[in-house]
Structure formats: C-alpha cells, structure tokens
Scaffold this motif. Structure first.
Motif, PDB file in Angstrom:
ATOM      1  N   SER A  20       1.051  -1.424   0.217  1.00 39.64           N
ATOM      2  CA  SER A  20       0.506  -0.360   0.162  1.00 39.64           C
ATOM      3  C   SER A  20       0.884   1.093  -0.303  1.00 39.64           C
ATOM      4  CB  SER A  20      -1.132  -0.331   1.153  1.00 39.64           C
ATOM      5  OG  SER A  20      -1.675   1.544   1.580  1.00 39.64           O
ATOM      6  N   GLU A  21       0.629   2.178  -1.139  1.00 38.17           N
ATOM      7  CA  GLU A  21       1.743   3.451  -0.872  1.00 38.17           C
ATOM      8  C   GLU A  21       2.992   3.136  -1.455  1.00 38.17           C
ATOM      9  OE1 GLU A  21       0.257   6.381  -1.272  1.00 38.17           O
ATOM     10  OE2 GLU A  21      -2.041   4.801  -0.700  1.00 38.17           O
ATOM     11  N   HIS A  36       1.729 -25.393  -1.777  1.00 40.58           N
ATOM     12  CA  HIS A  36       0.992 -24.158  -2.131  1.00 40.58           C
ATOM     13  C   HIS A  36       0.185 -24.413  -1.764  1.00 40.58           C
ATOM     14  CE1 HIS A  36       4.420 -22.905  -3.605  1.00 40.58           C
ATOM     15  NE2 HIS A  36       4.552 -23.292  -4.715  1.00 40.58           N
ATOM     16  N   ALA A  37      -1.089 -25.551  -2.339  1.00 41.97           N
ATOM     17  CA  ALA A  37      -2.230 -26.052  -1.779  1.00 41.97           C
ATOM     18  C   ALA A  37      -2.548 -26.658  -0.421  1.00 41.97           C
ATOM     19  CB  ALA A  37      -2.453 -27.352  -2.610  1.00 41.97           C
ATOM     20  N   VAL A  38      -1.993 -25.968   0.179  1.00 41.17           N
ATOM     21  CA  VAL A  38      -2.540 -26.124   1.664  1.00 41.17           C
ATOM     22  C   VAL A  38      -2.269 -24.807   2.111  1.00 41.17           C
ATOM     23  CG1 VAL A  38      -1.795 -27.083   4.591  1.00 41.17           C
ATOM     24  CG2 VAL A  38      -2.000 -28.580   2.083  1.00 41.17           C
ATOM     25  N   SER A  39      -1.128 -23.666   1.960  1.00 38.34           N
ATOM     26  CA  SER A  39      -0.391 -22.846   1.921  1.00 38.34           C
ATOM     27  C   SER A  39      -1.224 -21.074   1.760  1.00 38.34           C
ATOM     28  CB  SER A  39       1.151 -22.392   2.926  1.00 38.34           C
ATOM     29  OG  SER A  39       1.625 -23.504   3.229  1.00 38.34           O
ATOM     30  N   LEU A  40      -1.379 -21.526   0.774  1.00 35.64           N
ATOM     31  CA  LEU A  40      -1.900 -20.259   0.229  1.00 35.64           C
ATOM     32  C   LEU A  40      -3.143 -19.280   0.268  1.00 35.64           C
ATOM     33  CD1 LEU A  40      -1.476 -17.767  -2.275  1.00 35.64           C
ATOM     34  CD2 LEU A  40      -2.298 -19.618  -4.240  1.00 35.64           C
ATOM     35  N   GLY A  41      -4.162 -20.757   0.527  1.00 37.72           N
ATOM     36  CA  GLY A  41      -5.900 -19.859   0.653  1.00 37.72           C
ATOM     37  C   GLY A  41      -5.578 -19.355   2.105  1.00 37.72           C
ATOM     38  N   THR A  42      -4.670 -20.483   3.082  1.00 37.32           N
ATOM     39  CA  THR A  42      -4.685 -19.474   4.133  1.00 37.32           C
ATOM     40  C   THR A  42      -3.817 -18.214   4.436  1.00 37.32           C
ATOM     41  OG1 THR A  42      -4.514 -21.708   5.699  1.00 37.32           O
ATOM     42  CG2 THR A  42      -3.429 -19.375   6.670  1.00 37.32           C
ATOM     43  N   PHE A  43      -2.940 -18.717   3.384  1.00 41.90           N
ATOM     44  CA  PHE A  43      -2.000 -16.955   3.667  1.00 41.90           C
ATOM     45  C   PHE A  43      -3.046 -15.426   2.745  1.00 41.90           C
ATOM     46  CE2 PHE A  43       2.497 -18.424   3.740  1.00 41.90           C
ATOM     47  CZ  PHE A  43       2.614 -19.174   4.413  1.00 41.90           C
ATOM     48  N   VAL A  44      -3.278 -15.995   1.969  1.00 42.82           N
ATOM     49  CA  VAL A  44      -4.437 -15.059   0.937  1.00 42.82           C
ATOM     50  C   VAL A  44      -5.447 -14.925   2.225  1.00 42.82           C
ATOM     51  CG1 VAL A  44      -5.908 -14.809  -1.240  1.00 42.82           C
ATOM     52  CG2 VAL A  44      -3.886 -15.372  -1.370  1.00 42.82           C
ATOM     53  N   ASP A  45      -5.953 -16.009   2.708  1.00 47.66           N
ATOM     54  CA  ASP A  45      -7.864 -15.338   3.864  1.00 47.66           C
ATOM     55  C   ASP A  45      -7.231 -14.203   4.602  1.00 47.66           C
ATOM     56  OD1 ASP A  45      -9.421 -16.595   2.545  1.00 47.66           O
ATOM     57  OD2 ASP A  45      -9.443 -18.984   3.724  1.00 47.66           O
ATOM     58  N   GLU A  46      -5.543 -14.498   5.119  1.00 43.42           N
ATOM     59  CA  GLU A  46      -4.908 -13.654   6.320  1.00 43.42           C
ATOM     60  C   GLU A  46      -4.705 -12.539   4.866  1.00 43.42           C
ATOM     61  OE1 GLU A  46      -1.869 -14.926   8.093  1.00 43.42           O
ATOM     62  OE2 GLU A  46      -2.880 -17.157   8.735  1.00 43.42           O
ATOM     63  N   ALA A  47      -4.475 -12.405   3.736  1.00 43.28           N
ATOM     64  CA  ALA A  47      -3.676 -11.362   4.075  1.00 43.28           C
ATOM     65  C   ALA A  47      -5.389 -10.328   3.340  1.00 43.28           C
ATOM     66  CB  ALA A  47      -2.594 -11.008   2.256  1.00 43.28           C
ATOM     67  N   LEU A  48      -6.408 -11.150   3.095  1.00 44.55           N
ATOM     68  CA  LEU A  48      -7.798 -10.480   2.412  1.00 44.55           C
ATOM     69  C   LEU A  48      -7.772  -9.379   3.774  1.00 44.55           C
ATOM     70  CD1 LEU A  48      -9.503 -12.421  -0.277  1.00 44.55           C
ATOM     71  CD2 LEU A  48      -7.761 -10.311  -0.161  1.00 44.55           C
ATOM     72  N   SER A  49      -8.198 -10.612   4.561  1.00 43.85           N
ATOM     73  CA  SER A  49      -8.446  -9.526   6.174  1.00 43.85           C
ATOM     74  C   SER A  49      -7.638  -8.652   7.024  1.00 43.85           C
ATOM     75  CB  SER A  49      -8.461 -11.122   7.301  1.00 43.85           C
ATOM     76  OG  SER A  49      -9.792 -11.818   7.114  1.00 43.85           O
ATOM     77  N   PHE A  50      -6.076  -8.551   6.388  1.00 50.62           N
ATOM     78  CA  PHE A  50      -5.644  -7.867   7.024  1.00 50.62           C
ATOM     79  C   PHE A  50      -5.915  -6.256   5.962  1.00 50.62           C
ATOM     80  CE2 PHE A  50      -1.626  -4.341   6.596  1.00 50.62           C
ATOM     81  CZ  PHE A  50      -1.362  -4.506   7.959  1.00 50.62           C
ATOM     82  N   ALA A  51      -5.820  -6.938   4.720  1.00 58.18           N
ATOM     83  CA  ALA A  51      -6.293  -5.228   4.220  1.00 58.18           C
ATOM     84  C   ALA A  51      -7.587  -4.730   4.036  1.00 58.18           C
ATOM     85  CB  ALA A  51      -6.200  -5.433   2.505  1.00 58.18           C
ATOM     86  N   ASP A  52      -8.666  -5.477   4.504  1.00 59.18           N
ATOM     87  CA  ASP A  52     -10.318  -4.989   4.663  1.00 59.18           C
ATOM     88  C   ASP A  52     -10.085  -4.428   6.179  1.00 59.18           C
ATOM     89  OD1 ASP A  52     -10.956  -6.132   2.686  1.00 59.18           O
ATOM     90  OD2 ASP A  52     -11.503  -7.679   3.341  1.00 59.18           O
ATOM     91  N   SER A  53      -9.375  -4.940   7.513  1.00 59.06           N
ATOM     92  CA  SER A  53      -9.385  -4.148   9.010  1.00 59.06           C
ATOM     93  C   SER A  53      -8.895  -2.930   9.317  1.00 59.06           C
ATOM     94  CB  SER A  53      -8.378  -5.842   9.698  1.00 59.06           C
ATOM     95  OG  SER A  53      -7.313  -5.494   9.663  1.00 59.06           O
ATOM     96  N   HIS A  54      -7.719  -2.974   7.845  1.00 53.15           N
ATOM     97  CA  HIS A  54      -7.395  -1.394   7.706  1.00 53.15           C
ATOM     98  C   HIS A  54      -8.150  -0.286   7.043  1.00 53.15           C
ATOM     99  CE1 HIS A  54      -4.030  -3.740  10.250  1.00 53.15           C
ATOM    100  NE2 HIS A  54      -3.878  -3.434  10.420  1.00 53.15           N
ATOM    101  N   ALA A  55      -9.222  -0.728   6.373  1.00 52.64           N
ATOM    102  CA  ALA A  55      -9.776  -0.245   5.450  1.00 52.64           C
ATOM    103  C   ALA A  55      -8.865   0.153   4.024  1.00 52.64           C
ATOM    104  CB  ALA A  55     -10.434   1.311   6.184  1.00 52.64           C
ATOM    105  N   MET A  56      -8.480  -0.809   3.200  1.00 52.43           N
ATOM    106  CA  MET A  56      -7.310  -0.603   2.221  1.00 52.43           C
ATOM    107  C   MET A  56      -8.339  -1.313   1.318  1.00 52.43           C
ATOM    108  SD  MET A  56      -3.375  -0.759   3.371  1.00 52.43           S
ATOM    109  CE  MET A  56      -3.742  -2.689   4.313  1.00 52.43           C
ATOM    110  N   PRO A  57      -8.718  -0.834   0.331  1.00 50.73           N
ATOM    111  CA  PRO A  57      -9.540  -2.191  -1.129  1.00 50.73           C
ATOM    112  C   PRO A  57      -8.504  -2.166  -1.761  1.00 50.73           C
ATOM    113  CG  PRO A  57     -10.537   0.383  -0.641  1.00 50.73           C
ATOM    114  CD  PRO A  57      -9.563   0.667   0.540  1.00 50.73           C
TER     115      PRO A  57
END
Length: 229
Positions: A20-21, A36-57
């Motif tokens: 960001s920025e 990747h089949a195990v880790s990627l989904g978890t990492f992406v969920d955490e990344a999206l939650s981080f972005a959403d929780s910090h109001a970063m669309p």
C-alpha cells in the motif's frame, strides 16, 4: 499509489504480500514446501483480512507468471483470478525472474554496467534464465540453458554479471572469471513484487482475467524439464 495483493508460487516457496502506498505492509512466506495447495488459501485469507481490517480496498492482484513449477503457477494464477473476479479488480502478471532481480537491485552494490542473470533450476545442468541490465531491460530473453564453460560468455567477457536463484549453483564450478559474481539466498517472493506491480499499475498493464495463463505453459511446454512438472 495503490493497494495490491501479491501472490508468488513459482517455486517450492509459497508467499503472499500486500502493498500500500508503495510499501509492503503484510507478508507471509512458507519455505517448507511445496505445499501451495495448503498454504496459499490460508495466506490469502489472512492478507485479505488484513487489508479489509485496515480499510485498504484492493486495487489489483499481482501474480508471478513464470517460468517455474507448473503446479505452483497453476495454483497461484487460479487463486489470483478468483479474487479478481470476486472483487472486480484487474490482474497484473509479473515475470518470476524479474521478481528475483528486485532484492539484488535493492541491496547489492552493483557497478553501473552490471548485468543480472536470475536462474531457476531445471534438471541435470539445465536452468531457466534471462539477462537484464540494472533497469531490468532485457539483454537476453528467457531461455532454457544447458550450463557449460562458455555459457553467457558474450556477457561476462564485457560486463560484470551477477548470477542468483536456485539454479545458479550449477554455474559455480563451470563459470570462472573476474566478472562473474554469485548472490546467495535469492528467492522469488511476493514481498519483492510491489515495485514491478506498481509500475504495471501506473501504465495500465493488466492481463485478461478470463484468458491469462502463465507464459511458461505456452512458451516452454514442449521442452519442460520433468522436475518442474
């Protein structure tokens, strides 16, 4: 500046980041793979939650587009496409070898005329490699190379050249010259993608989400080393 989700799955390492920025604000990496089949989904969920929780669309998703592991690239691109469809945002494709060059450009003390040669391991004495200058302009496009004593001599006879990546070890016993240098522990990671993704975002260099696939599958499918399948 934009908020971009980055996905890198071209090797055994699985990594996801958010920028960001013009700064990497979130990063997760798994060096124990390939999983990747195990880790990627978890990492992406955490990344999206981080972005959403910090109001970063999110403004875009950037994905490493090869060369690399057929399975890893397929998983990463599929995930990136799904997010782009779900959030109606554009897709950015970043060549894997360029991603590898970013930490070398950032942290190595390179002479002005230096050339960079990122390498991915194939089989036996084969690698996938390209040659770039310090501005990441292509001096030689990506090819599958069999390493011998004369490999890349048209470059190291005239310029200092830096080899790195998980294929570079194959060169150490074959290539010996004062202009030849090796940089250790360089991996394609999501947290190195943001300078390249920001550049693509600025010029509107987006991929067609419906039809995009890693160029490795199209360019090298006829000669893909078995180790990378």
């Amino acid at each position: 500046m934009s908020c971009i989700l980055h996905i890198e799955t071209s090797t055994d390492v699985c990594s996801v980041a958010v920028s960001s920025e013009g700064t990497c604000v979130f990063s997760k990496e798994d060096f124990e793979g390939p999983s990747h089949a195990v880790s990627l989904g978890t990492f992406v969920d955490e990344a999206l939650s981080f972005a959403d929780s910090h109001a970063m669309p999110l403004d875009a998703v950037a994905v490493s587009c090869g060369p690399g592991s057929y399975t890893g690239l397929r998983i990463g691109v599929s995930m990136a496409k799904g997010i782009c469809y779900g959030r109606n945002i554009p897709l950015i494709g970043i060549p894997t070898l360029e991603v590898m060059a970013v930490p070398v450009l950032l942290y190595e003390d390179l002479p002005e005329d230096a050339l960079l040669c990122p390498m991915l391991d194939a089989r036996r004495m084969e690698v996938y490699a390209a040659v770039y200058d310090r501005a990441l302009k292509i001096k030689r496009s990506i090819q599958a190379d069999i390493i011998n004593e004369d490999s890349y001599s048209e470059f190291w006879m005239e310029h200092p050249i830096y080899f790195f990546g998980n294929g570079a070890g194959k060169c150490k016993q074959k290539l010996i010259h004062p202009n030849i240098h090796f940089v250790e522990n360089i991996h394609p990671l999501a947290r190195w993608m943001f300078p390249l993704a920001e550049k693509a975002m600025a010029v509107g260099d987006f991929k067609d989400v419906a039809y995009f696939e890693p160029f490795y599958l199209k360019e090298f499918v006829a000669s893909v080393p078995k180790k990378l399948l």
